[in-house]
Design a protein around this motif. Structure first.
Motif, PDB file in Angstrom:
ATOM      1  N   LEU A 127      50.569  33.137  37.973  1.00  5.82           N
ATOM      2  CA  LEU A 127      49.771  32.976  39.189  1.00  5.82           C
ATOM      3  C   LEU A 127      50.631  33.180  40.441  1.00  5.82           C
ATOM      4  N   ALA A 128      51.826  32.574  40.442  1.00  3.59           N
ATOM      5  CA  ALA A 128      52.696  32.706  41.606  1.00  3.59           C
ATOM      6  C   ALA A 128      53.123  34.155  41.830  1.00  3.59           C
ATOM      7  N   ALA A 129      53.497  34.841  40.746  1.00  8.04           N
ATOM      8  CA  ALA A 129      53.929  36.234  40.869  1.00  8.04           C
ATOM      9  C   ALA A 129      52.782  37.133  41.305  1.00  8.04           C
ATOM     10  N   SER A 130      51.594  36.900  40.756  1.00  3.37           N
ATOM     11  CA  SER A 130      50.433  37.728  41.096  1.00  3.37           C
ATOM     12  C   SER A 130      50.075  37.579  42.571  1.00  3.37           C
ATOM     13  N   VAL A 131      49.977  36.342  43.031  1.00  6.18           N
ATOM     14  CA  VAL A 131      49.595  36.089  44.416  1.00  6.18           C
ATOM     15  C   VAL A 131      50.663  36.608  45.377  1.00  6.18           C
ATOM     16  N   ALA A 132      51.929  36.309  45.087  1.00  2.12           N
ATOM     17  CA  ALA A 132      53.014  36.739  45.985  1.00  2.12           C
ATOM     18  C   ALA A 132      53.073  38.261  46.094  1.00  2.12           C
ATOM     19  N   GLY A 133      52.994  38.953  44.955  1.00  2.00           N
ATOM     20  CA  GLY A 133      53.069  40.412  44.994  1.00  2.00           C
ATOM     21  C   GLY A 133      51.887  41.043  45.702  1.00  2.00           C
ATOM     22  N   ALA A 134      50.673  40.538  45.425  1.00  2.00           N
ATOM     23  CA  ALA A 134      49.478  41.124  46.029  1.00  2.00           C
ATOM     24  C   ALA A 134      49.418  40.886  47.535  1.00  2.00           C
ATOM     25  N   LEU A 135      49.754  39.683  47.979  1.00  6.92           N
ATOM     26  CA  LEU A 135      49.678  39.378  49.412  1.00  6.92           C
ATOM     27  C   LEU A 135      50.794  40.083  50.190  1.00  6.92           C
ATOM     28  N   ALA A 136      52.004  40.058  49.651  1.00  7.60           N
ATOM     29  CA  ALA A 136      53.115  40.731  50.330  1.00  7.60           C
ATOM     30  C   ALA A 136      52.904  42.238  50.365  1.00  7.60           C
ATOM     31  N   GLY A 137      52.365  42.807  49.275  1.00  7.67           N
ATOM     32  CA  GLY A 137      52.126  44.246  49.238  1.00  7.67           C
ATOM     33  C   GLY A 137      51.096  44.684  50.258  1.00  7.67           C
ATOM     34  N   ALA A 138      49.993  43.946  50.348  1.00 12.00           N
ATOM     35  CA  ALA A 138      48.952  44.303  51.312  1.00 12.00           C
ATOM     36  C   ALA A 138      49.476  44.237  52.736  1.00 12.00           C
ATOM     37  N   GLN A 139      50.256  43.209  53.031  1.00 10.96           N
ATOM     38  CA  GLN A 139      50.780  43.072  54.388  1.00 10.96           C
ATOM     39  C   GLN A 139      51.782  44.189  54.687  1.00 10.96           C
ATOM     40  N   PHE A 195      38.776  44.717  44.914  1.00 10.95           N
ATOM     41  CA  PHE A 195      38.180  44.855  43.592  1.00 10.95           C
ATOM     42  C   PHE A 195      37.904  46.314  43.230  1.00 10.95           C
ATOM     43  N   VAL A 196      38.331  47.262  44.064  1.00 12.93           N
ATOM     44  CA  VAL A 196      38.072  48.676  43.799  1.00 12.93           C
ATOM     45  C   VAL A 196      39.403  49.407  43.651  1.00 12.93           C
ATOM     46  N   PRO A 197      39.715  49.919  42.452  1.00 15.58           N
ATOM     47  CA  PRO A 197      40.979  50.639  42.266  1.00 15.58           C
ATOM     48  C   PRO A 197      41.115  51.796  43.245  1.00 15.58           C
ATOM     49  N   VAL A 198      42.328  52.113  43.619  1.00 16.62           N
ATOM     50  CA  VAL A 198      42.701  53.146  44.584  1.00 16.62           C
ATOM     51  C   VAL A 198      42.316  52.737  46.005  1.00 16.62           C
ATOM     52  N   VAL A 199      41.079  52.245  46.194  1.00 13.35           N
ATOM     53  CA  VAL A 199      40.654  51.820  47.529  1.00 13.35           C
ATOM     54  C   VAL A 199      41.537  50.675  48.020  1.00 13.35           C
ATOM     55  N   ARG A 200      41.874  49.740  47.132  1.00 14.67           N
ATOM     56  CA  ARG A 200      42.730  48.627  47.555  1.00 14.67           C
ATOM     57  C   ARG A 200      44.134  49.101  47.897  1.00 14.67           C
ATOM     58  N   GLY A 230      42.876  38.583  48.382  1.00  9.77           N
ATOM     59  CA  GLY A 230      43.948  38.610  47.391  1.00  9.77           C
ATOM     60  C   GLY A 230      43.941  37.397  46.488  1.00  9.77           C
ATOM     61  N   LEU A 231      43.666  36.237  47.043  1.00  8.55           N
ATOM     62  CA  LEU A 231      43.605  35.020  46.227  1.00  8.55           C
ATOM     63  C   LEU A 231      42.456  35.077  45.230  1.00  8.55           C
ATOM     64  N   VAL A 232      41.282  35.492  45.697  1.00  5.44           N
ATOM     65  CA  VAL A 232      40.116  35.559  44.796  1.00  5.44           C
ATOM     66  C   VAL A 232      40.373  36.567  43.686  1.00  5.44           C
ATOM     67  N   TRP A 233      40.911  37.726  44.041  1.00  3.59           N
ATOM     68  CA  TRP A 233      41.131  38.790  43.053  1.00  3.59           C
ATOM     69  C   TRP A 233      42.167  38.387  42.018  1.00  3.59           C
ATOM     70  N   THR A 234      43.347  37.979  42.447  1.00  5.29           N
ATOM     71  CA  THR A 234      44.419  37.690  41.500  1.00  5.29           C
ATOM     72  C   THR A 234      44.134  36.435  40.673  1.00  5.29           C
ATOM     73  N   VAL A 235      43.814  35.350  41.332  1.00  2.00           N
ATOM     74  CA  VAL A 235      43.579  34.091  40.611  1.00  2.00           C
ATOM     75  C   VAL A 235      42.362  34.215  39.704  1.00  2.00           C
ATOM     76  N   GLY A 236      41.320  34.899  40.191  1.00  2.00           N
ATOM     77  CA  GLY A 236      40.111  35.051  39.374  1.00  2.00           C
ATOM     78  C   GLY A 236      40.363  35.810  38.087  1.00  2.00           C
ATOM     79  N   LEU A 237      41.079  36.925  38.164  1.00  2.00           N
ATOM     80  CA  LEU A 237      41.331  37.716  36.959  1.00  2.00           C
ATOM     81  C   LEU A 237      42.297  37.017  36.004  1.00  2.00           C
ATOM     82  N   VAL A 238      43.331  36.400  36.543  1.00  2.00           N
ATOM     83  CA  VAL A 238      44.297  35.706  35.675  1.00  2.00           C
ATOM     84  C   VAL A 238      43.617  34.544  34.951  1.00  2.00           C
ATOM     85  N   LEU A 239      42.885  33.719  35.683  1.00  2.00           N
ATOM     86  CA  LEU A 239      42.218  32.579  35.049  1.00  2.00           C
ATOM     87  C   LEU A 239      41.096  33.032  34.132  1.00  2.00           C
TER      88      LEU A 239
END
Length: 242
Positions: A73-85, A132-137, A162-171
């Motif tokens: 969870l920590a790796a998913s959230v950190a990577g997704a949020l830092a990458g988007a920013q 939630f859309v590949p390539v678009v994100r 990012g939180l909804v996407w990563t946490v939702g899929l992992v859980l």
């Protein structure tokens, strides 16, 4: 060469299980950052990687590597949020030149859909939905920077999405792995289903776009050369010169 180094060299970047076996939770963070922050990462398996990581984080025996749920969870959230920013900052500095330099048809199609999302739903909803859309994100983050989306608006909604996407899929993967015995046997079909569901918004957008174009495109009229209005010229009445 050590076995771990050999495994890293043999890793398949398109296969979620291969990435997780080689790099574990660190690989999740790297892939999330590349897919959401760098245009070169548009082909990476973001959805299937998160779901598979959730499956492998469950307790009990399974064929893949065992992952710690908290680390995943920590790796998913950190990577997704830092990458988007990071993608947003690159977009603000580099503008559309980042996209025009690419020759990838998928990236340009993704940019068109991302711009359409921004125009139709507004900045907040588009930033969340794009997760939630590949390539678009991948392309929406630099595109938002290039279009001048307010930094505070982008930061707020990219974190929410990012939180909804990563946490939702992992859980979701973790819950399914805990509820279904021997779920490893169905790993490939499950990952395929996740990918198909993630592509569904793209298919719906394409279908809606075609319908809108069909409605807006006027039907061609068959014109008759005998009349400038496209209708046959009236026959002269009795007593009139032809």
């Amino acid at each position: 060469m050590p076995a771990q180094s050999a495994a890293a060299l043999a890793v398949n970047p398109l296969d979620a299980s291969s990435l997780l076996s080689a790099f574990g939770a660190l690989g999740i963070a790297v892939v999330m950052f590349a897919e959401t922050g760098l245009l070169i990462g548009f082909f990476l398996p973001g959805d299937s990687l998160l779901f598979t990581a959730g499956l492998l984080a469950r307790s009990g025996a399974h064929s893949g590597p065992h992952l710690d749920l908290a680390q995943v969870l920590a790796a998913s959230v950190a990577g997704a949020l830092a990458g988007a920013q990071a993608g947003y900052v690159l977009g603000r500095r580099g503008g559309r030149a980042l996209l025009t330099r690419s020759r990838s048809r998928k990236l340009h199609e993704g940019a068109e859909r991302a711009e359409e999302l921004l125009g139709r739903y507004g900045h907040a909803r588009a930033i969340v939905l794009a997760r939630f859309v590949p390539v678009v994100r991948t392309v929406l983050n630099p595109l938002a920077g290039a279009l001048g989306v307010a930094p505070r608006t982008f930061a707020l909604w990219q974190v929410a999405g990012g939180l909804v996407w990563t946490v939702g899929l992992v859980l979701g993967g973790y819950a399914l792995g805990s509820a279904v015995p021997n779920v490893d046997r169905y790993l490939l079909p499950l990952v395929g289903a996740v990918v198909a569901v993630s592509l569904l918004p793209v298919a719906l957008e394409v279908l809606r776009g075609r319908r809108r174009r069909a409605v807006l495109t006027p039907e061609p009229r068959s014109e008759d050369p005998r009349s400038p209005e496209g209708r046959p010229a009236p026959a002269p009445s009795a007593g009139q010169e032809p």
